[in-house]
Design an enzyme around this catalytic site. Sequence first.
Site, PDB file in Angstrom:
ATOM      1  N   SER A 229       0.832  -1.196   0.000  1.00 55.70           N
ATOM      2  CA  SER A 229       0.000   0.000   0.000  1.00 55.70           C
ATOM      3  C   SER A 229       0.875   1.258   0.000  1.00 55.70           C
ATOM      4  O   SER A 229       1.720   1.420  -0.868  1.00 55.70           O
ATOM      5  CB  SER A 229      -0.965  -0.037   1.189  1.00 55.70           C
ATOM      6  OG  SER A 229      -2.058   0.828   1.003  1.00 55.70           O
TER       7      SER A 229
ATOM      8  N   ASP B 268      -5.403  -3.977  -2.334  1.00 57.71           N
ATOM      9  CA  ASP B 268      -4.417  -3.640  -1.312  1.00 57.71           C
ATOM     10  C   ASP B 268      -3.835  -4.888  -0.637  1.00 57.71           C
ATOM     11  O   ASP B 268      -4.564  -5.709  -0.078  1.00 57.71           O
ATOM     12  CB  ASP B 268      -5.110  -2.758  -0.269  1.00 57.71           C
ATOM     13  CG  ASP B 268      -4.164  -2.172   0.764  1.00 57.71           C
ATOM     14  OD1 ASP B 268      -3.041  -2.690   0.935  1.00 57.71           O
ATOM     15  OD2 ASP B 268      -4.552  -1.189   1.413  1.00 57.71           O
TER      16      ASP B 268
END
Length: 263
Positions: A43, A155
Amino acid sequence: MMTQRPTVGLALGGGLARGIAHIGVLKELNREGIPVDYIAGTSMGSVIAALYASGLKLTMIEQLARRIKRRTWVDPTIPKMGLIAGDRLEELMSVLTGRRAFADMNIPLAVTVVEIVKGELVIIREGSVARAVRASCAIPGIFSPVESGEQVFVDGGVLGLVPIDAVKKMGANIVVAVDVTASVEEYPLENIFDVLSRTIEIMSREITNYQINSADIVIRPDMKGISPSHFDAAEDAVKKGEDAMKLEMLRLKSLINKGRELI
């Protein structure tokens, strides 16, 4: 005859604005002359890792963190699979990394994502860096996922906030993990970024706690008061990263010296 040193790998975790603390960790490592031989990110950690691995100077990365406007990387879309399309983020990363592929990075880089059709964590080490970073930043509900054939990527923090295994598989002798997530009570919930980010933290915390014990050194910047959406707190976040790395610097140097004796 030169003494060979052990290799150092850095695993940078997710956390949106709190991930800016990674810059401070890197600044302190540079200040102490400790090279990073391998780097992996999840991320926001993948953003910082990719920029650093591409050769962008830390001073430039820090200036970007402090001055870049949200409209530069946020492109709202009609909600279907996410509120933000992610095209602007990918193009920005493409420009900043010189449109490089993983094979062209100055430092070996890995980016983690989750393939949600099969529910598997995937470590990306080839292809477009910008595309991989976009996928790793695709927080469910906020950013639209990245689709590739029948695969759908989101993610990497969904199945682990800090990519320790990725760094280990790259071959690092010493793994330094940076966890910028705060306890759930340490920042207010002000918007959808905060709510969904906290949800992912809660879901993956047990997995992350289990994985993080396998790192040689764990850096946990004190991120109290900085929520995932506080991108205007970049200066404070960088300082917190520096302070946290300073606390573990002697231990890291000791591990490096011991490693020299064993190699």
